[in-house]
Design a protein around this motif. Structure first.
Motif, PDB file in Angstrom:
ATOM      1  N   GLY A   1      12.193   6.572   4.484  1.00  0.00           N
ATOM      2  CA  GLY A   1      11.445   7.586   4.802  1.00  0.00           C
ATOM      3  C   GLY A   1       9.716   7.642   4.451  1.00  0.00           C
ATOM      4  O   GLY A   1       9.299   6.293   4.470  1.00  0.00           O
ATOM      5  N   VAL A   2       9.111   8.613   4.023  1.00  0.00           N
ATOM      6  CA  VAL A   2       7.543   8.498   3.724  1.00  0.00           C
ATOM      7  C   VAL A   2       7.447   7.792   2.700  1.00  0.00           C
ATOM      8  O   VAL A   2       6.403   6.923   2.795  1.00  0.00           O
ATOM      9  N   GLY A   3       8.084   7.566   1.616  1.00  0.00           N
ATOM     10  CA  GLY A   3       7.810   6.700   0.464  1.00  0.00           C
ATOM     11  C   GLY A   3       7.983   5.224   0.878  1.00  0.00           C
ATOM     12  O   GLY A   3       7.224   4.465   0.476  1.00  0.00           O
ATOM     13  N   THR A   4       8.771   5.014   1.781  1.00  0.00           N
ATOM     14  CA  THR A   4       8.982   3.644   2.242  1.00  0.00           C
ATOM     15  C   THR A   4       7.916   3.280   3.012  1.00  0.00           C
ATOM     16  O   THR A   4       7.278   2.016   2.839  1.00  0.00           O
ATOM     17  N   LEU A   5       7.316   4.184   3.817  1.00  0.00           N
ATOM     18  CA  LEU A   5       6.202   3.828   4.807  1.00  0.00           C
ATOM     19  C   LEU A   5       4.860   3.723   3.908  1.00  0.00           C
ATOM     20  O   LEU A   5       4.052   2.767   4.099  1.00  0.00           O
ATOM     21  N   GLU A   6       4.858   4.516   2.877  1.00  0.00           N
ATOM     22  CA  GLU A   6       3.661   4.538   1.860  1.00  0.00           C
ATOM     23  C   GLU A   6       3.467   3.091   1.302  1.00  0.00           C
ATOM     24  O   GLU A   6       2.601   2.481   1.186  1.00  0.00           O
ATOM     25  N   GLU A   7       4.706   2.635   0.783  1.00  0.00           N
ATOM     26  CA  GLU A   7       4.726   1.428   0.127  1.00  0.00           C
ATOM     27  C   GLU A   7       4.249   0.434   0.925  1.00  0.00           C
ATOM     28  O   GLU A   7       3.595  -0.555   0.644  1.00  0.00           O
ATOM     29  N   LEU A   8       5.011   0.422   2.171  1.00  0.00           N
ATOM     30  CA  LEU A   8       4.580  -0.682   3.315  1.00  0.00           C
ATOM     31  C   LEU A   8       3.288  -0.878   3.508  1.00  0.00           C
ATOM     32  O   LEU A   8       2.455  -1.862   3.702  1.00  0.00           O
ATOM     33  N   PHE A   9       2.438   0.674   4.009  1.00  0.00           N
ATOM     34  CA  PHE A   9       1.173   0.586   4.288  1.00  0.00           C
ATOM     35  C   PHE A   9       0.130   0.065   3.052  1.00  0.00           C
ATOM     36  O   PHE A   9      -0.629  -0.636   3.275  1.00  0.00           O
ATOM     37  N   GLU A  10       0.730   0.654   1.998  1.00  0.00           N
ATOM     38  CA  GLU A  10      -0.394   0.068   0.772  1.00  0.00           C
ATOM     39  C   GLU A  10      -0.186  -1.479   0.799  1.00  0.00           C
ATOM     40  O   GLU A  10      -1.345  -1.985   0.763  1.00  0.00           O
ATOM     41  N   ILE A  11       0.797  -2.021   0.558  1.00  0.00           N
ATOM     42  CA  ILE A  11       0.890  -3.548   0.401  1.00  0.00           C
ATOM     43  C   ILE A  11       0.433  -4.247   1.526  1.00  0.00           C
ATOM     44  O   ILE A  11      -0.336  -5.393   1.317  1.00  0.00           O
ATOM     45  N   TRP A  12       0.331  -3.742   2.918  1.00  0.00           N
ATOM     46  CA  TRP A  12      -0.278  -4.324   4.092  1.00  0.00           C
ATOM     47  C   TRP A  12      -1.701  -4.138   3.812  1.00  0.00           C
ATOM     48  O   TRP A  12      -2.454  -5.224   4.378  1.00  0.00           O
ATOM     49  N   THR A  13      -2.218  -3.026   3.573  1.00  0.00           N
ATOM     50  CA  THR A  13      -3.524  -2.856   3.355  1.00  0.00           C
ATOM     51  C   THR A  13      -4.229  -3.862   2.165  1.00  0.00           C
ATOM     52  O   THR A  13      -5.429  -4.533   2.408  1.00  0.00           O
ATOM     53  N   TRP A  14      -3.450  -4.051   1.221  1.00  0.00           N
ATOM     54  CA  TRP A  14      -4.044  -5.172   0.365  1.00  0.00           C
ATOM     55  C   TRP A  14      -3.984  -6.389   0.850  1.00  0.00           C
ATOM     56  O   TRP A  14      -4.916  -7.235   0.266  1.00  0.00           O
ATOM     57  N   ALA A  15      -3.090  -6.551   1.904  1.00  0.00           N
ATOM     58  CA  ALA A  15      -3.015  -8.062   2.544  1.00  0.00           C
ATOM     59  C   ALA A  15      -4.151  -8.117   3.544  1.00  0.00           C
ATOM     60  O   ALA A  15      -4.983  -9.295   3.410  1.00  0.00           O
ATOM     61  N   GLN A  16      -4.599  -6.927   4.043  1.00  0.00           N
ATOM     62  CA  GLN A  16      -5.688  -6.920   5.116  1.00  0.00           C
ATOM     63  C   GLN A  16      -7.005  -7.259   4.174  1.00  0.00           C
ATOM     64  O   GLN A  16      -7.841  -7.633   4.639  1.00  0.00           O
ATOM     65  N   LEU A  17      -6.965  -6.668   3.091  1.00  0.00           N
ATOM     66  CA  LEU A  17      -8.164  -6.921   2.156  1.00  0.00           C
ATOM     67  C   LEU A  17      -8.483  -8.306   1.587  1.00  0.00           C
ATOM     68  O   LEU A  17      -9.561  -8.431   1.062  1.00  0.00           O
ATOM     69  N   GLY A  18      -7.290  -8.779   1.764  1.00  0.00           N
ATOM     70  CA  GLY A  18      -7.106 -10.260   1.178  1.00  0.00           C
ATOM     71  C   GLY A  18      -6.893 -10.256  -0.406  1.00  0.00           C
ATOM     72  O   GLY A  18      -7.275 -11.225  -1.069  1.00  0.00           O
TER      73      GLY A  18
END
Length: 193
Positions: free
Chosen positions: A107-124
């Protein structure tokens, strides 16, 4: 890679496919000698993937905030359990322990975790692969939205390409093993912020 972090639901979901996929994914992890890092619960898709890794003789590290330890029914039989003071500490600890990240149905928690860690990757901030295990088309709508965000120029194509999406565990893990992050010049630019 030594350990993969899996984000997934504390509910089993409506379809039997979700728990079945968690078990299949667990078998692939153990076959490749990859440890599981996850949210520490004994219920839902979370519990299913942990139980299956343990049943196959694999390593499972759970990370759960103190406030959720009883609410989410912390798994009693893990290789290792970390209890944190907050959700932020939980996510940080999971990121430290893992060499890659996979979101399964949740659910929402899963998506939030994914988007945060993907954002961290995007930021390098890390160079670890981020992925979706798209069980029974669960993430098809999300993929359509991300393609739309790319077309509308809110998501750069090379950042969109950082998210690995597969429907089968073996194919997903093969792609994660061969993952190459974008070159530094492709990371976030001033006009992305």
């Amino acid at each position: 890679m030594r350990n993969l972090c899996v984000y997934c639901g504390s509910s089993p979901g409506r379809r039997d496919d979700y728990v079945a996929a968690a078990r299949a994914f667990a078998r692939e992890l153990v076959a490749r000698d990859l440890g599981l890092v996850y949210g520490g619960a004994s219920v839902g898709v979370m519990g299913a993937v942990a139980d299956a890794v343990l049943a196959e003789g694999g390593r499972v590290t759970g990370v759960i905030p103190q406030a959720l330890q009883e609410k989410e029914l912390a798994h009693p039989g893990l290789t290792e359990l970390h209890v944190t003071g907050s959700m932020h500490e939980r996510k940080t600890r999971m990121a430290e322990l893992a060499d890659g990240f996979v979101a399964m149905p949740g659910g929402v928690g899963t998506l939030e975790e994914l988007f945060e860690i993907w954002t961290w990757a995007q930021l390098g901030w890390h160079h670890k692969p981020c992925a979706l295990l798209n069980v029974a088309g669960y993430y098809d709508g999300l993929g359509t939205f991300l393609d739309h965000a790319t077309e509308e120029q809110f998501l750069r194509p090379h950042h969109r390409g950082m998210l690995i999406v597969e429907s089968q565990p073996a194919a997903l893990l093969d792609r994660m093993a061969g993952y190459q992050p974008p070159q530094a010049k492709q990371w976030v630019k001033k006009d992305d912020l």
